[in-house]
Design a protein around this motif. Sequence first.
Motif, mmCIF file in Angstrom:
data_model
loop_
_atom_site.group_PDB
_atom_site.id
_atom_site.type_symbol
_atom_site.label_atom_id
_atom_site.label_comp_id
_atom_site.label_asym_id
_atom_site.label_seq_id
_atom_site.Cartn_x
_atom_site.Cartn_y
_atom_site.Cartn_z
ATOM 1 N N UNK A 16 -23.226 -5.865 21.184
ATOM 2 C CA UNK A 16 -22.070 -5.185 20.572
ATOM 3 C C UNK A 16 -20.801 -5.525 21.334
ATOM 4 N N UNK A 17 -20.985 -5.858 22.629
ATOM 5 C CA UNK A 17 -19.806 -6.032 23.483
ATOM 6 C C UNK A 17 -19.446 -7.489 23.725
ATOM 7 N N UNK B 276 -19.006 -9.641 20.692
ATOM 8 C CA UNK B 276 -18.638 -10.150 19.368
ATOM 9 C C UNK B 276 -19.722 -10.952 18.673
ATOM 10 N N UNK C 183 -24.075 1.868 28.545
ATOM 11 C CA UNK C 183 -23.185 0.952 27.814
ATOM 12 C C UNK C 183 -22.318 0.147 28.771
ATOM 13 N N UNK D 195 -13.635 -7.320 22.135
ATOM 14 C CA UNK D 195 -13.784 -5.870 21.984
ATOM 15 C C UNK D 195 -14.804 -5.545 20.893
ATOM 16 N N UNK D 196 -15.396 -4.408 21.020
ATOM 17 C CA UNK D 196 -16.409 -3.953 20.062
ATOM 18 C C UNK D 196 -15.792 -3.834 18.662
ATOM 19 N N UNK D 197 -16.574 -4.188 17.642
ATOM 20 C CA UNK D 197 -16.016 -4.163 16.289
ATOM 21 C C UNK D 197 -15.980 -2.732 15.764
ATOM 22 N N UNK E 16 -13.798 -0.378 24.939
ATOM 23 C CA UNK E 16 -14.977 -0.207 24.084
ATOM 24 C C UNK E 16 -15.412 1.248 24.110
ATOM 25 N N UNK F 10 -24.329 -2.665 30.490
ATOM 26 C CA UNK F 10 -24.622 -3.851 29.686
ATOM 27 C C UNK F 10 -23.353 -4.527 29.158
ATOM 28 N N UNK F 11 -22.175 -4.069 29.608
ATOM 29 C CA UNK F 11 -20.972 -4.853 29.333
ATOM 30 C C UNK F 11 -19.872 -4.173 28.543
ATOM 31 N N UNK F 12 -19.966 -2.845 28.303
ATOM 32 C CA UNK F 12 -18.891 -2.177 27.587
ATOM 33 C C UNK F 12 -17.658 -2.112 28.475
ATOM 34 N N UNK F 13 -16.514 -2.512 27.928
ATOM 35 C CA UNK F 13 -15.265 -2.473 28.679
ATOM 36 C C UNK F 13 -14.579 -1.135 28.433
ATOM 37 N N UNK G 74 -27.572 -3.413 21.738
ATOM 38 C CA UNK G 74 -26.384 -2.865 22.409
ATOM 39 C C UNK G 74 -25.575 -3.902 23.212
ATOM 40 N N UNK G 75 -26.217 -4.730 24.089
ATOM 41 C CA UNK G 75 -25.383 -5.666 24.855
ATOM 42 C C UNK G 75 -24.595 -6.629 23.955
ATOM 43 N N UNK H 48 -19.132 -1.363 13.753
ATOM 44 C CA UNK H 48 -20.248 -1.005 14.635
ATOM 45 C C UNK H 48 -19.978 0.332 15.315
#
Lengths: 409, 229
Positions: B111-112, B114, A320, A1-3, A329, A323-326, B108-109, A6
């Motif tokens: 960020x997801x 870690x 987002x 998961x995104x920190x 996130x 590019x892989x945001x769940x 950005x990529x 950030x």
Amino acid sequence: MISIPSTFKISLRALRVNKMRSALTMLGIIIGVAAVITMIAVGKGTSEKLSQQIATVGSNMIIVLPGSTTAGGIRGGFGTQMTLTRADAEAIERECSAVLLVAPVLNGVAQVVYGNQNWSTGVYGTTEAMLEVRDWGLVAGRNFTEQDIRNSTKVCLLGQTVVDKLFGGMDPLQQTIRIKKVPFTVIGILESKGQSVIGQDQDDVIFIPLTTAQKRIFGTTMPGMVRTIAVKARSAQDLNRAEEQITQLLRQRHRIGPNQEDDFSVRNLTQMLDLAQQASKAMALLLAAIASISLLVGGIGIMNIMLVSVTERTREIGIRMAVGAKTWDIRLQFIIEAITLSLIGGMIGIVLGVIVTKFLSAFANLTTVISPFAVILSFGFSGLVGIFFGFYPAYKASLLNPIDALRYE
Amino acid sequence: MTLIETNELKKIYLLGENEVRALDNVSLKINTGEFVAVMGPSGSGKSTFMNVIGCLDEPTSGRYLLDGIDVSKMERDALAQIRNKKIGFVFQGFNLLPRTSALENVEVPMLYNNTPPRQRKDRAMWALKALGLEGREHHHPSQLSGGQQQRVAIARALVNDAPLILADEPTGNLDTKTSVEIMELFVRLNEENKITIVLVTHETDIASFSQRTIRFLDGHVISDKATKR
């Protein structure tokens, strides 16, 4: 998961982009938090002031007042007739089990003179029990003794105001003052009690032995008459019982028939003040409740702006996601944005609330108490508002279809 | 080695009463290192095909293996992870985050998945440098030309070492000269870095940079052969 750091950075940037909008959204929370803090401070201040005053009256205090005169069908108020005697006081102390101490009082206003200074003040003839009944200490000298009462000695205890008015900076102990031209030796100085609940200066008093007051100062028609009787109950729980016992005893002593009105009245001072304090607490609670409604409205403002923000940034959300945001996130990003808004608003609100509170106590003459509890509570509450009202927009954002979001114009 | 394998892929939309077969039994194989152009008129199903192989959309039926893994029945979040690791997207409209520096866009990529902040920055700098954008790291998209913006987007697609780049009309918003530059960049990435590239276009000039052309019509593949140069 995104920190979290950030995400926090992303949120701050997003909020900076729409400075005006963010500021206006925060304003709702700022006003809400400031209102809660101010209201709690004013409410707490009032109730604390009351409880201080209750302490100055003396704990578990009951006061017995004489009844009214009736002349040709016209009834006077309480105290127009002197119906109480020192013997009544002694009987109350002896026979009422709920009573701890009794101090009969014969008082009036008299001119007092020291050197070239004079002052008109309340002179109270009483017994040595008075100080204990009123929880009143001495800062210098000694209390009356039983002997002073028995022998009608011409000694007195002075309140702080009287000391200031007559003696200025001098030490009054063992000095001689004249009360209605009768010389009295100052044997003690009372500690300061400040204002009473109704704003009376409680320190503007002189205590002298009851017997001296009866014989020398307020020569009464009937010997042994007293104006009021101050009673201290054994405990707060005993107050009501003491009240009943005193009423019963005095009716018997004054030979009042079953259908006749009392020729005296028993007032439970502590209870009256307690009621006043309860009322002020309820008032404070009500004010805080009203103030928290504005916090709620501020929260709705946050939700509104977050919903707008989600719509405006649909494309960003799509990018987002691509590019892989769940799901979480995206959710976290918007929740943290809402929390950031509400917490910054909360912090500014705390500062504003403290300033307004200080202003109120400085210029509006209100007693205020800023409690850390209220500050933490309103700050925490504003954070919760952020989470609560940020969740739905964040949830909505996370459910977007990435393809549609990417194509959104 | 096969990177993309689809088996009787179907995607059916319901538009009111009508059934639209956007993809109808599409079975294809694309190997690692190929440079494929997907062509066809609008409504031919090429965009749906790209969305499905880009793990942005689920097929109605059929199987899709990406790098040997069946992704056709995966959950939303699992697909997000696959996209993050295996696929780099390049769009016609660049799709960069506005008011965000080139560097942060490329980060950005990461960020997801870690990546630590330090490493995120280093890798983004490396990708921008590789695409000739040194010195432009702190420019916002609005301060960059179309070609530069598209190169930032390509840097973003490269930064997670994805084996596959999906480019949807990447030169659609660019002039001819810049288009050629971008296409040469794709060719270089394909030849030097062995990155598999699938490109959607309707321009034969652009398609001519690829090795293989797949044509779609009404949801079917109508031709699949080596690109004519």
